[in-house]
Structure formats: structure tokens, C-alpha cells
Write a protein that holds these residues in place. Structure first.
Motif, PDB file in Angstrom:
ATOM      1  N   ALA A 273      49.720  46.137  51.412  1.00 38.19           N
ATOM      2  CA  ALA A 273      49.993  44.707  50.980  1.00 38.19           C
ATOM      3  C   ALA A 273      51.448  44.062  51.728  1.00 38.19           C
ATOM      4  O   ALA A 273      52.034  43.810  52.183  1.00 38.19           O
ATOM      5  CB  ALA A 273      50.167  43.897  49.694  1.00 38.19           C
TER       6      ALA A 273
ATOM      7  N   ASP B 259      52.334  39.964  45.915  1.00 35.11           N
ATOM      8  CA  ASP B 259      51.196  39.677  47.331  1.00 35.11           C
ATOM      9  C   ASP B 259      50.354  38.579  47.846  1.00 35.11           C
ATOM     10  O   ASP B 259      48.922  38.520  47.223  1.00 35.11           O
ATOM     11  CB  ASP B 259      51.198  41.337  47.616  1.00 35.11           C
ATOM     12  CG  ASP B 259      52.403  41.802  48.096  1.00 35.11           C
ATOM     13  OD1 ASP B 259      53.765  41.260  47.914  1.00 35.11           O
ATOM     14  OD2 ASP B 259      52.691  43.217  47.384  1.00 35.11           O
TER      15      ASP B 259
ATOM     16  N   VAL C  57      45.979  41.217  50.986  1.00 35.17           N
ATOM     17  CA  VAL C  57      46.479  42.460  50.483  1.00 35.17           C
ATOM     18  C   VAL C  57      45.297  42.977  51.294  1.00 35.17           C
ATOM     19  O   VAL C  57      43.772  42.803  51.223  1.00 35.17           O
ATOM     20  CB  VAL C  57      45.669  42.831  48.495  1.00 35.17           C
ATOM     21  CG1 VAL C  57      45.414  43.989  48.901  1.00 35.17           C
ATOM     22  CG2 VAL C  57      47.311  42.091  48.313  1.00 35.17           C
TER      23      VAL C  57
ATOM     24  N   SER D 157      42.805  38.039  52.003  1.00 37.77           N
ATOM     25  CA  SER D 157      44.136  37.001  52.274  1.00 37.77           C
ATOM     26  C   SER D 157      44.323  35.327  51.813  1.00 37.77           C
ATOM     27  O   SER D 157      43.024  34.588  52.321  1.00 37.77           O
ATOM     28  CB  SER D 157      43.994  37.218  53.682  1.00 37.77           C
ATOM     29  OG  SER D 157      45.884  36.121  54.135  1.00 37.77           O
TER      30      SER D 157
ATOM     31  N   LEU E 113      47.087  47.856  44.319  1.00 38.28           N
ATOM     32  CA  LEU E 113      48.539  47.304  44.579  1.00 38.28           C
ATOM     33  C   LEU E 113      49.325  48.396  44.227  1.00 38.28           C
ATOM     34  O   LEU E 113      49.806  48.050  44.945  1.00 38.28           O
ATOM     35  CB  LEU E 113      48.036  46.324  43.633  1.00 38.28           C
ATOM     36  CG  LEU E 113      47.643  45.357  43.732  1.00 38.28           C
ATOM     37  CD1 LEU E 113      47.234  43.415  42.480  1.00 38.28           C
ATOM     38  CD2 LEU E 113      47.905  44.166  44.811  1.00 38.28           C
TER      39      LEU E 113
END
Length: 366
Positions: free
Chosen positions: A201, A225, A228, A245, A335
Motif C-alpha cells: 500500500a 493509505d 492498496v 486506488s 492492510l
């Protein structure tokens, strides 16, 4: 058919209109009450729905005539409202994601099981003819043994159009938790559950500028973020790559493609219910559009709640809490993998939801 199933709606923001348009006149349900932190908004919405009452959130949760709470609050409030409804003995259908954290999502599912109530969760877009036709084609062997898939969502960010976009860039937001549920839910329907993930990310900038509404020009912080990507290892051995994104501009990639030994299926946007499903067979010379093979035809948001109500405990709802928890497990593991730089095995196991038979508009709305 008996009396309509009585629903209370909590959270009357942008997405609520799509749900209410589907549910307000459906014979299987009745909107008994609506609630929002903005009482004037509640009153305005209730005035458009015969028989609906504008009430406080707590009063809605306490009402004995509300059987299911439709939770359309912001993600940070999903767990609180869902658990309040469960503790009051009510079923819950919640907008995606199930919760902001995997721990909260697990608590929702376990507490619902203890209380003997049901949990459903968006997205239900994957129950439309787009994803379901692709799933039927795969199940029928049109691409042979599935080997891999790709899922791509690229956008410059929701702050360009949403008047209150703060939560998209706060904990629980970001492109994966916001849009990932559509793509990962579709991949689970298409290829089955995920057993492990590897993620990466990045974050393009620290602030975003609101582009519409009364706060136009205001800057908001980016706390998560905003790009990813990762690899999903499915239990059947297939590998899916996913990119979500808020940093890009556009893409020519198909939203989802599934590749098999004898063909490739191009799947339409899982954020919509229908769209063209295309097949390119090994030895062929061009893409062929498939006629709808499965799914709720001309569906709209709320069909997942209708599916849950009509299941009535006799079968698992197709947009069920177990799938939503598995999707949340997948996303939070991605994540964590990005943060820790390692492959992570999931802790949940889920059965692939049952295929939706091809159901004409007039059948699911009756």
C-alpha cells in the motif's frame, strides 16, 4: 405471504435513497421507522414513505414492531448500531463494510448467533445478472478450470463529487475498505473463499480538497493509505490480484477478469447489478457477449435485504454476514500484510453463496 416484514432504517445519507426506492413499495417489507442524527432529515424522509415514522435512533432500536434494522450509517458507526439492534433482538442488514475492524465484525456475527438473529451485509450488487451470469458460466465449465483473476478499481478520489468525504480518508475508509467489498465479494462468488493474502500500500498525498457542495475548497486530512494492491490465494488454488486506488485517474482494465484453462470471462463492474459478461474461448478470435444466465434481473440496492427476508432462516442469505466477515478478514489482512511485509493466512472460512437463479424483475419485486 403474511404481513410485510417491518424494517427500521438508521442513517439517511446519500446511499439511503437507493435503498428506499427499492424497499418503500416492495410487498415483502414495510418501512416502519427512520432515524438520523439530523432530525429534520428524518422527518423529510418519513414524509415520503406512507406509514413510516421519524424517530430517534434509540427509539427505533427499542420499537418492538421493527424486525430488521437497515444500518446505513457511516462505517465508524456500523458496529455500534448493529450491536444495538442485535441486543434488542432484531436482525441487521448493514451497508458495507460490516465493520471498521475485523474484531468488531466478529463480535457482530458471534453476538447475532447467540441472540438467534440474522445478519446481512452489502454489497448486494453481486446478486445481479452481471456477477451471477459470470459465476454460472464458470460453474458450467465455459473457461475450464479457473486459474486466476484480476480486479481493478482506479479513481482520483471521492472528494471530487461527495460533499462530505471525510470518512473516506479516516480510519475505516480508504479505497480498499470502501470499494474492496464489491470486488472481493464478487471474487468470493466467482472463485470461492480466500485462504491467504499478500498486500502492499501507499499514500499519494496528506490532504484532499473537497470538490462539491457547501464545503467546496476545504482541505481534509488523509489518514489512511489511498492505494492498496495485493494477491489473494483462494482455497481452490486460484490466485486473484486486486488493485484499489484513490490516487489514479482512469484505467482501461476490465473491472474483473477470470482466467481459466480454456477461456477468459470479463465481468462487469461489481458496483452495479448488470452489464455485459464477455467470454473469449481458447481458439476463438473475438469476445462473445453472454446472455444473462443467473441473477436478479434489473436489481437495485436493497435486493440483498429482500433475499434475507425471504430466506427466513430456511437457507443462508446470499448477502450474508458470514460472507461480509470473510471479506472484512481479507481486507484487514491485506492492510496488515502491507504494513508488516508478510503473507497472512485468514482466520475465517466461508461457503461460497448459492447461485441466484435467473429471476425476472417482476418475480423478485412481487
Amino acid at each position: 405471504m403474511g404481513d410485510p416484514h417491518r424494517v427500521g432504517v438508521v442513517g439517511l445519507g446519500v446511499i439511503s435513497r437507493a435503498y428506499l426506492d427499492t424497499l418503500a413499495n416492495h410487498p415483502a417489507v414495510s418501512i416502519a421507522a427512520v432515524a438520523d442524527l439530523d432530525a429534520s432529515r428524518s422527518a423529510a424522509v418519513a414524509a415520503t414513505i406512507p406509514g413510516a415514522e421519524a424517530v430517534s435512533v434509540q427509539r427505533l432500536l427499542d420499537r418492538p414492531d421493527v424486525q430488521t434494522v437497515l444500518n446505513l450509517t457511516i462505517p465508524a458507526a456500523h458496529a455500534e448500531i448493529s450491536l444495538g439492534a442485535i441486543d434488542a433482538g432484531k436482525n441487521v442488514y448493514v451497508e458495507k463494510p460490516l465493520a471498521v475492524t475485523f474484531q468488531d465484525g466478529g463480535t457482530i456475527i458471534s453476538r447475532a448467533a447467540s441472540a438467534g438473529v440474522r445478519v446481512g451485509c452489502a454489497p448486494d450488487t453481486v446478486l445481479g445478472t452481471g456477477t451471477q451470469t459470470a459465476r454460472a458460466a464458470i460453474d458450467d465449465g465455459l473457461i475450464g478450470r479457473p486459474l486466476s483473476a484480476s480486479a481493478v478499481m482506479v479513481t482520483p478520489g471521492h472528494e471530487r463529487w461527495h460533499p462530505q468525504p471525510d470518512f473516506y480518508y479516516a480510519p475505516g475508509g480508504g479505497p480498499l475498505l470502501d470499494m474492496g467489498p464489491y470486488y472481493i465479494s464478487a471474487l468470493v462468488h466467482l472463485l470461492g473463499p480466500v485462504r491467504a493474502v499478500v498486500g502492499a500500500a501507499s499514500r499519494l498525498r496528506a490532504e484532499r480538497v473537497i470538490g462539491s457542495g457547501p464545503r467546496t475548497g476545504q482541505r481534509i486530512p488523509v489518514q489512511v493509505d489511498s492505494h492498496v494492491t495485493g494477491v489473494l490465494e483462494h482455497a481452490n488454488g486460484a490466485l486473484s490480484t486486486i488493485t484499489t486506488s484513490f490516487d489514479g485517474v482512469a484505467t482501461t482494465a476490465a473491472p474483473i477478469e477470470v482466467h481459466g484453462e480454456t477461456g477468459t470471462i470479463a465481468v462487469p463492474d461489481p458496483n452495479v447489478f448488470d452489464g455485459e459478461v464477455r467470454l473469449f474461448a481458447l481458439g476463438g478470435s473475438e469476445w462473445r457477449v453472454l446472455e444473462p444466465l443467473a441473477g436478479y434481473a434489473e436489481a437495485s440496492r436493497g435486493v440483498g435485504l429482500i433475499d434475507l427476508v425471504r430466506a427466513d432462516g430456511r437457507r443462508p442469505p446470499r448477502a450474508g454476514g458470514d460472507v461480509a466477515l470473510h471479506v472484512l478478514d481479507t481486507m484487514t489482512a491485506l492492510l496488515r500484510s502491507a504494513a508488516e511485509g508478510r503473507r497472512i493466512e485468514l482466520t475465517t472460512v466461508v461457503r461460497r453463496p448459492a447461485l441466484v437463479p435467473l429471476t425476472p424483475f417482476g418475480d423478485w419485486t412481487a
